[in-house]
Enzyme design. Structure first.
Site, PDB file in Angstrom:
ATOM      1  N   SER A 296      35.544  52.537  38.378  1.00  0.00           N
ATOM      2  CA  SER A 296      36.367  52.014  39.485  1.00  0.00           C
ATOM      3  C   SER A 296      35.720  52.388  40.812  1.00  0.00           C
ATOM      4  O   SER A 296      34.833  53.233  40.866  1.00  0.00           O
ATOM      5  CB  SER A 296      37.792  52.570  39.421  1.00  0.00           C
ATOM      6  OG  SER A 296      37.823  53.887  39.939  1.00  0.00           O
ATOM      7  N   GLY A 297      36.207  51.790  41.868  1.00  0.00           N
ATOM      8  CA  GLY A 297      35.656  52.029  43.198  1.00  0.00           C
ATOM      9  C   GLY A 297      36.453  53.022  44.014  1.00  0.00           C
ATOM     10  O   GLY A 297      36.318  53.054  45.236  1.00  0.00           O
TER      11      GLY A 297
END
Length: 193
Positions: free
Chosen positions: A49-50
């Site tokens: 994920s970011g």
């Protein structure tokens, strides 16, 4: 010119061989450890994920130092913890609550607007992020976890090495043929007895 070609050939062969060996190492160590590989005491984890961008990009691998005193972390440390039995998260500690066995961490992803909803118990911390990250390799490592991916990662570098060897041999044969033709060129003279 021939020496330059030999150097380039040797460099490409070495790179392909090292890729084959390192890929085999990653796949085998990942299977042996039952998950993410361990290198020199550090566990390699894939970031999916970011939430920690821009420092940790999606698809990166990060190295975490597992174990130790899990109550030692302070504000600003980046930790990897279990959110559930199957999900790990790497976020920064925003606040430390409690002491001893009651230590809890309030965490937040650098790219998130708000802290995580649930505090993290010290017992759920897996390890501490040490700052080592390699972008995009996590996609490869994640693929290595599947049976099809691990087989492909072992076979592909070997096939590339074989193809490169075949091209090199074919070129060498062509060079020998050209050299042979130039040294045995027939003459138009006829010998009379």
């Amino acid at each position: 010119m021939i020496i330059v070609k030999r150097w380039i050939s040797n460099i490409v062969t070495t790179i392909l061989f090292l890729t084959l060996i390192s890929t085999a190492f990653v796949v085998i160590s990942s299977k042996a450890s039952g998950g993410e590989p361990t290198v020199m005491g550090f566990q390699l984890k894939t970031v999916l994920s970011g939430s920690m961008e821009p420092d940790i990009q999606t698809g990166s691998i990060i190295a975490i130092k597992p174990g130790g005193d899990l109550k030692r972390f302070q504000k600003g440390d980046v930790i990897t913890f279990k959110e559930s039995e199957t999900k790990l998260i790497t976020h920064r500690v925003q606040e430390v609550r409690g002491t001893g066995d009651n230590t809890q961490y309030i965490t937040k992803g650098d790219n998130n607007d708000a802290p995580d909803l649930a505090p993290v118990l010290a017992a759920n911390v897996v390890g501490e992020y040490n700052g080592f990250t390699i972008p995009y390799i996590g996609y490869l490592l994640n693929a290595a976890q599947s049976k099809m991916g691990s087989a492909l990662l072992l076979i592909l570098p070997g096939v590339l090495l074989l193809l490169y060897s075949a091209v090199t041999i074919w070129k060498a044969i062509k060079e020998v043929e050209v050299t042979k033709k130039t040294t045995t060129t027939p003459t138009n003279e006829i010998e009379m007895p």
